[in-house]
Design a protein around this motif. Structure first.
Motif, PDB file in Angstrom:
ATOM      1  N   LEU A 116      40.316  55.133  57.771  1.00 42.01           N
ATOM      2  CA  LEU A 116      38.779  55.154  57.395  1.00 42.01           C
ATOM      3  C   LEU A 116      38.417  54.868  55.829  1.00 42.01           C
ATOM      4  N   ALA A 117      38.243  53.730  55.312  1.00 45.20           N
ATOM      5  CA  ALA A 117      37.847  53.501  54.051  1.00 45.20           C
ATOM      6  C   ALA A 117      36.468  53.431  53.701  1.00 45.20           C
ATOM      7  N   ILE A 118      36.065  53.901  52.706  1.00 40.73           N
ATOM      8  CA  ILE A 118      34.415  54.098  52.578  1.00 40.73           C
ATOM      9  C   ILE A 118      34.388  53.677  51.027  1.00 40.73           C
ATOM     10  N   GLU A 119      33.266  53.069  50.752  1.00 40.07           N
ATOM     11  CA  GLU A 119      32.769  52.967  49.397  1.00 40.07           C
ATOM     12  C   GLU A 119      31.502  53.060  48.880  1.00 40.07           C
ATOM     13  N   ASP A 120      30.953  53.839  48.038  1.00 38.64           N
ATOM     14  CA  ASP A 120      29.535  54.153  47.419  1.00 38.64           C
ATOM     15  C   ASP A 120      29.159  53.046  46.800  1.00 38.64           C
ATOM     16  N   ALA A 121      27.914  53.071  46.544  1.00 32.48           N
ATOM     17  CA  ALA A 121      27.064  51.943  45.913  1.00 32.48           C
ATOM     18  C   ALA A 121      27.817  51.816  44.292  1.00 32.48           C
ATOM     19  N   LYS A 122      28.368  52.563  43.896  1.00 35.25           N
ATOM     20  CA  LYS A 122      28.986  52.425  42.525  1.00 35.25           C
ATOM     21  C   LYS A 122      30.321  51.738  42.627  1.00 35.25           C
ATOM     22  N   GLY A 123      30.842  51.760  43.783  1.00 34.60           N
ATOM     23  CA  GLY A 123      32.437  50.962  44.177  1.00 34.60           C
ATOM     24  C   GLY A 123      33.268  52.099  43.915  1.00 34.60           C
ATOM     25  N   LYS A 124      33.008  53.263  44.128  1.00 28.53           N
ATOM     26  CA  LYS A 124      34.047  54.273  44.081  1.00 28.53           C
ATOM     27  C   LYS A 124      34.364  54.213  45.780  1.00 28.53           C
ATOM     28  N   LYS A 125      35.823  54.426  45.934  1.00 28.46           N
ATOM     29  CA  LYS A 125      36.502  54.208  47.337  1.00 28.46           C
ATOM     30  C   LYS A 125      37.048  55.441  47.572  1.00 28.46           C
ATOM     31  N   ALA A 126      37.056  55.875  48.668  1.00 31.37           N
ATOM     32  CA  ALA A 126      38.051  57.035  49.396  1.00 31.37           C
ATOM     33  C   ALA A 126      38.396  56.421  50.699  1.00 31.37           C
ATOM     34  N   VAL A 127      39.761  56.878  50.950  1.00 34.64           N
ATOM     35  CA  VAL A 127      40.349  56.663  52.218  1.00 34.64           C
ATOM     36  C   VAL A 127      40.718  57.960  53.076  1.00 34.64           C
ATOM     37  N   LEU A 128      40.493  58.109  54.319  1.00 31.69           N
ATOM     38  CA  LEU A 128      40.885  59.245  55.151  1.00 31.69           C
ATOM     39  C   LEU A 128      41.894  58.586  56.405  1.00 31.69           C
ATOM     40  N   ILE A 129      43.104  59.150  56.285  1.00 32.81           N
ATOM     41  CA  ILE A 129      44.048  58.706  57.174  1.00 32.81           C
ATOM     42  C   ILE A 129      44.459  59.988  58.189  1.00 32.81           C
ATOM     43  N   THR A 130      43.978  59.748  59.395  1.00 29.51           N
ATOM     44  CA  THR A 130      44.549  60.490  60.406  1.00 29.51           C
ATOM     45  C   THR A 130      45.757  60.167  61.038  1.00 29.51           C
TER      46      THR A 130
ATOM     47  N   GLY B 169      44.485  50.544  43.984  1.00 32.37           N
ATOM     48  CA  GLY B 169      43.710  51.060  42.803  1.00 32.37           C
ATOM     49  C   GLY B 169      42.977  52.581  43.110  1.00 32.37           C
ATOM     50  N   LEU B 170      43.735  53.400  44.081  1.00 32.88           N
ATOM     51  CA  LEU B 170      43.071  54.778  44.251  1.00 32.88           C
ATOM     52  C   LEU B 170      44.046  55.851  43.756  1.00 32.88           C
ATOM     53  N   THR B 171      43.366  56.852  43.453  1.00 28.97           N
ATOM     54  CA  THR B 171      44.177  58.061  42.819  1.00 28.97           C
ATOM     55  C   THR B 171      44.222  59.002  44.073  1.00 28.97           C
ATOM     56  N   ARG B 172      45.216  59.854  44.012  1.00 26.00           N
ATOM     57  CA  ARG B 172      45.543  60.716  45.071  1.00 26.00           C
ATOM     58  C   ARG B 172      44.388  61.424  45.452  1.00 26.00           C
ATOM     59  N   SER B 173      43.505  61.715  44.647  1.00 29.57           N
ATOM     60  CA  SER B 173      42.515  62.652  44.916  1.00 29.57           C
ATOM     61  C   SER B 173      41.398  61.837  45.704  1.00 29.57           C
ATOM     62  N   GLN B 174      41.756  60.566  45.929  1.00 33.65           N
ATOM     63  CA  GLN B 174      40.777  59.764  46.736  1.00 33.65           C
ATOM     64  C   GLN B 174      41.408  59.251  48.104  1.00 33.65           C
ATOM     65  N   ILE B 175      42.449  59.927  48.436  1.00 29.84           N
ATOM     66  CA  ILE B 175      43.198  59.539  49.674  1.00 29.84           C
ATOM     67  C   ILE B 175      43.505  61.113  50.286  1.00 29.84           C
ATOM     68  N   ILE B 176      42.871  61.225  51.480  1.00 28.10           N
ATOM     69  CA  ILE B 176      43.227  62.284  52.364  1.00 28.10           C
ATOM     70  C   ILE B 176      44.003  61.946  53.608  1.00 28.10           C
ATOM     71  N   LEU B 177      45.419  62.687  53.665  1.00 30.18           N
ATOM     72  CA  LEU B 177      46.104  62.502  54.812  1.00 30.18           C
ATOM     73  C   LEU B 177      45.934  63.812  55.643  1.00 30.18           C
ATOM     74  N   ASN B 178      45.348  63.567  57.127  1.00 31.51           N
ATOM     75  CA  ASN B 178      45.429  64.595  57.780  1.00 31.51           C
ATOM     76  C   ASN B 178      45.950  64.377  59.250  1.00 31.51           C
ATOM     77  N   CYS B 179      46.527  65.627  59.767  1.00 26.31           N
ATOM     78  CA  CYS B 179      47.220  65.622  60.961  1.00 26.31           C
ATOM     79  C   CYS B 179      46.484  66.425  62.023  1.00 26.31           C
ATOM     80  N   SER B 180      46.659  66.010  63.327  1.00 25.24           N
ATOM     81  CA  SER B 180      46.029  66.533  64.644  1.00 25.24           C
ATOM     82  C   SER B 180      46.730  67.898  64.975  1.00 25.24           C
TER      83      SER B 180
END
Length: 191
Positions: A50-64, A87-98
């Motif tokens: 899931l990639a999301i971006e706010d109104a200012k263009g800041k992105k984050a990605v959640l990977i399950t 162009g993402l930093t490590r803090s903008q990326i979440i790796l999640n496991c079930s």
């Protein structure tokens, strides 16, 4: 919380998914007493982004992932490659496991608690490298598919989990007040 364009600007979101079911028999994660690799496939395993971006263009990605864990070795490699490519930093990326015990072990060059022979290690390393490549590409597809979205958040509650370290498993269906720490909160993100 309901974020509307009037309150917080326009959000964007995109999704992608890949099948991560091994194509050959691999050692399964979380089976301390198991003495051999997997014996077949009942259901596919998935990785989803899931990639999301706010109104200012800041992105984050959640990977399950339908995995027990992603070792630090692969977590660092995946997040660094996503960072360099998208162009993402490590803090903008979440790796999640079930934390499924029905998925394969990922290769870990630092440690392994599984009795893997050389042939199993080679297959495991090949699978893990393929997984890494697939996840990086999947994130690119999620980012490319972003479109305007409404994002809602909330919290739910669940009571079916039991701390297995502080309660007798055979009695878990009769326990009305389980012992030990428990987190009943279920955060929900709806797009």
């Amino acid at each position: 919380m309901d974020v509307t364009p009037e309150e917080g600007g326009t959000w964007k979101a995109g999704v992608a998914r890949i099948v991560i079911t091994p194509e050959e028999s691999l050692w399964m994660a979380g089976y301390a007493a198991r003495d051999h690799p997997s014996e077949g496939v009942l259901h596919n395993l998935w990785s989803k982004a899931l990639a999301i971006e706010d109104a200012k263009g800041k992105k984050a990605v959640l990977i399950t992932n339908d995995l027990v864990k992603v070792p630090k070795y692969y977590s660092d490699r995946i997040r660094d490659r996503i960072g360099a490519k998208y162009g993402l930093t490590r803090s903008q990326i979440i790796l999640n496991c079930s934390h499924t015990h029905s998925g394969p072990v990922l290769y870990d060059p630092v440690s392994s608690s599984y009795p893997l022979d050389d042939a199993n290690l080679i297959r495991l390393k090949a699978y893990s490298d393929k997984y890494e490549n697939q996840v990086v590409e999947m994130v690119g597809k999620a980012i490319a598919s972003m479109e305007p979205a409404k994002i809602l958040t909330g919290n739910g509650v669940t009571r079916f989990q039991v701390n297995r370290r502080n309660n007798v498993e055979a009695q878990s269906t009769r326990i009305t007040d389980p012992n030990g720490p428990n987190d009943y909160a279920v955060p929900v993100l709806k797009l």
